[in-house]
Design an enzyme around this catalytic site. Structure first.
Site, mmCIF file in Angstrom:
data_model
loop_
_atom_site.group_PDB
_atom_site.id
_atom_site.type_symbol
_atom_site.label_atom_id
_atom_site.label_comp_id
_atom_site.label_asym_id
_atom_site.label_seq_id
_atom_site.Cartn_x
_atom_site.Cartn_y
_atom_site.Cartn_z
ATOM 1 N N ASP A 45 0.831 -1.217 0.000
ATOM 2 C CA ASP A 45 0.000 0.000 0.000
ATOM 3 C C ASP A 45 0.863 1.264 0.000
ATOM 4 O O ASP A 45 0.764 2.097 0.896
ATOM 5 C CB ASP A 45 -0.930 -0.024 1.215
ATOM 6 C CG ASP A 45 -2.106 0.928 1.073
ATOM 7 O OD1 ASP A 45 -2.611 1.085 -0.042
ATOM 8 O OD2 ASP A 45 -2.516 1.505 2.104
ATOM 9 N N ASN A 73 -0.689 4.685 -1.719
ATOM 10 C CA ASN A 73 -1.201 4.525 -0.362
ATOM 11 C C ASN A 73 -2.674 4.898 -0.290
ATOM 12 O O ASN A 73 -3.099 5.938 -0.787
ATOM 13 C CB ASN A 73 -0.403 5.383 0.619
ATOM 14 C CG ASN A 73 -0.868 5.193 2.053
ATOM 15 O OD1 ASN A 73 -1.565 6.037 2.609
ATOM 16 N ND2 ASN A 73 -0.514 4.069 2.646
ATOM 17 N N ARG A 81 -6.954 -4.777 1.867
ATOM 18 C CA ARG A 81 -7.695 -6.018 2.126
ATOM 19 C C ARG A 81 -8.781 -6.231 1.076
ATOM 20 O O ARG A 81 -8.995 -7.358 0.610
ATOM 21 C CB ARG A 81 -8.316 -5.978 3.521
ATOM 22 C CG ARG A 81 -7.309 -6.157 4.655
ATOM 23 C CD ARG A 81 -7.968 -5.962 5.989
ATOM 24 N NE ARG A 81 -7.046 -6.137 7.113
ATOM 25 C CZ ARG A 81 -7.267 -5.677 8.336
ATOM 26 N NH1 ARG A 81 -8.380 -4.997 8.605
ATOM 27 N NH2 ARG A 81 -6.378 -5.877 9.288
ATOM 28 N N ASP A 97 -1.918 -9.818 8.862
ATOM 29 C CA ASP A 97 -1.241 -8.524 8.915
ATOM 30 C C ASP A 97 0.253 -8.723 8.704
ATOM 31 O O ASP A 97 0.847 -9.685 9.210
ATOM 32 C CB ASP A 97 -1.503 -7.836 10.248
ATOM 33 C CG ASP A 97 -2.880 -7.192 10.305
ATOM 34 O OD1 ASP A 97 -3.614 -7.291 9.305
ATOM 35 O OD2 ASP A 97 -3.223 -6.596 11.347
ATOM 36 N N GLU A 182 -12.524 -0.918 11.355
ATOM 37 C CA GLU A 182 -13.109 -1.488 10.133
ATOM 38 C C GLU A 182 -13.128 -3.013 10.177
ATOM 39 O O GLU A 182 -14.040 -3.652 9.651
ATOM 40 C CB GLU A 182 -12.344 -0.987 8.894
ATOM 41 C CG GLU A 182 -10.989 -1.632 8.645
ATOM 42 C CD GLU A 182 -9.953 -1.379 9.731
ATOM 43 O OE1 GLU A 182 -9.127 -2.278 9.977
ATOM 44 O OE2 GLU A 182 -9.961 -0.284 10.321
ATOM 45 N N ASP A 183 -12.118 -3.597 10.831
ATOM 46 C CA ASP A 183 -12.087 -5.057 10.937
ATOM 47 C C ASP A 183 -13.165 -5.556 11.892
ATOM 48 O O ASP A 183 -13.749 -6.628 11.683
ATOM 49 C CB ASP A 183 -10.707 -5.553 11.369
ATOM 50 C CG ASP A 183 -10.169 -4.842 12.602
ATOM 51 O OD1 ASP A 183 -10.758 -3.822 13.022
ATOM 52 O OD2 ASP A 183 -9.156 -5.307 13.143
ATOM 53 N N ARG A 211 4.819 -3.707 17.470
ATOM 54 C CA ARG A 211 5.900 -3.036 16.746
ATOM 55 C C ARG A 211 6.613 -2.043 17.651
ATOM 56 O O ARG A 211 5.988 -1.322 18.425
ATOM 57 C CB ARG A 211 5.346 -2.309 15.520
ATOM 58 C CG ARG A 211 4.829 -3.233 14.452
ATOM 59 C CD ARG A 211 4.259 -2.478 13.269
ATOM 60 N NE ARG A 211 5.253 -1.609 12.637
ATOM 61 C CZ ARG A 211 5.364 -1.455 11.319
ATOM 62 N NH1 ARG A 211 4.559 -2.146 10.502
ATOM 63 N NH2 ARG A 211 6.255 -0.637 10.804
#
Length: 396
Positions: A45, A73, A81, A97, A182-183, A211
């Site tokens: 992306d 992007n 997705r 992911d 959103e997921d 991360r």
């Protein structure tokens, strides 16, 4: 199985994913399922850190079919997705992911479970690495369940195995207008539309990696995004579930997980302007969806805060949040004669505040956990109350 239809399409949306992408793809290569049963669709992306080049290198050496798509992007995880889902050919789709990784047997176990039970969604146990992960739904493996009979509503991330036919039949896609949550919207809709859901709790299928740079979507972005997410979830539940206890049990999730944290310790650090804006954003949500059926499922400090938000009482809300943040234990209070039991959080029976007693009534679980009431009231009443509460819990 024909060559045109692999068992699983692994969709990977990747943005600035190095060096985490290396272990992610190694976990894909390490899958015990036959690589000929897999395809990978990776969407870069608009990365600038070498993510796209590494994906192309992987495609050249991987034992399974790999498609790499590079695009500008899109501003969030939904776009990549959706692109990957549109290209998927597998009987099942798994969204991975780029900074996370799979357990070696994850896809083999999940496909076997879905095939054996004919379920449309499979949840594999999630383990956190340098970050938290959901825990309550992994008590035991459930070959076949649903969103009302289990705790799966508390894990709405997209890292599940979905039957592609389910997604196609209902034209399901991730909402690209949402920049967080959103997921959750996608996964909850899948739970509600699925002909059965399976839970694999005895094997770590997915490693949720924290991360070091903190570039997780759920950790960034304006607080307004959380209200957008809550609104979308509440509207979905209202659309797909008739009014009643089942809807209330689901509505608990957006209230507790999405909305309530905005009125926790962070609220104490907010400016007066932000506090007022949060109350303004919350008002229509509570007017539409907040009622006693949801409130009675919450602990006292949770429903008390929501009631105060509904009334726009920021002054009283601050007192309650401070009390909770300091981990103070409220006094357990019982009316003489056993008329009612309460937890005396700030402003309990404060005439100036004028808050109803029922806002301070504990749940059955809270009642069982209480060691003593003050005053006790008639001899033996407390024991009878606790015994009755235990009977209710046992019957559930």
């Amino acid at each position: 199985m024909s060559a045109a239809e692999p068992d699983v399409s692994i969709v990977i949306g990747a943005y600035e994913a190095m060096p985490y992408l290396v272990e992610c793809l190694e976990s894909v290569e390490a899958q015990t399922i036959d690589p000929l049963r897999l395809e990978v669709i990776a969407v870069d992306d608009g990365s600038t850190d070498g993510t796209g080049a590494y994906l192309e290198e992987f495609a050249e050496r991987a034992p399974m079919a790999v498609t790499v798509i590079r695009q500008e992007n899109s501003g969030g995880p939904s776009g990549p997705r959706n692109v990957g889902l549109g290209k998927a050919r597998g009987r099942y789709v798994f969204f991975l992911d780029a900074d996370d990784r799979l357990g070696p047997e994850a896809l083999e176990r999940m496909v076997a479970m879905a095939d054996e039970q004919a379920t449309d969604v499979v949840l594999g146990k999630i383990v956190g690495v340098n970050r938290g992960a959901p825990k309550s739904m992994w008590g035991k493996t459930l070959p076949r369940t649903d969103v009302f009979s289990s705790k799966i509503k508390f894990t709405l991330s997209a890292q599940k195995l979905f039957r592609r036919e389910l997604l196609t039949r209902h034209s399901m896609r991730f909402d690209e207008s949402l920049k967080t949550g959103e997921d959750a919207l996608f996964t909850l809709e899948a739970y509600l539309r699925a002909d059965g859901v399976s839970v694999i709790a005895d094997y770590p299928c997915y490693y949720l990696v924290g991360r070091d740079d903190g570039k997780h979507v759920t950790k960034s972005g304006s607080y307004t995004l959380r209200f957008d997410s809550a609104r979308a979830l509440m509207n979905l539940i209202t659309e797909l579930v008739p009014a009643g206890p089942r809807r209330d049990s689901l509505m608990l999730r957006p209230f507790l997980i999405t909305l309530l944290p905005q009125f926790g310790p962070v609220f104490l650090r907010d400016s007066e302007e932000v506090r007022a804006h949060k109350l303004e954003l919350a008002k229509p949500l509570l007017e539409a969806h907040w009622h006693e059926g949801v409130a009675r499922r919450m602990k006292v400090h949770e429903k008390l805060r929501m009631h105060l938000v509904a009334q726009g009482r920021a002054d009283l809300l601050v007192d309650v949040v401070k009390f909770v943040k300091e981990k103070k234990a409220p006094t357990a209070f019982m009316d003489p004669g056993g008329a009612g039991a309460y937890l005396a959080y700030p402003h309990f029976r404060d005439r100036a505040a004028g808050l109803p007693d029922e806002w301070f009534t504990p749940t059955v679980r809270e009642t069982v956990a209480i060691e003593a009431f003050k005053p006790l009231g008639p001899t033996g009443f407390r024991k009878r109350l606790r015994r009755a509460a235990r009977r209710v819990l046992k019957a559930r």
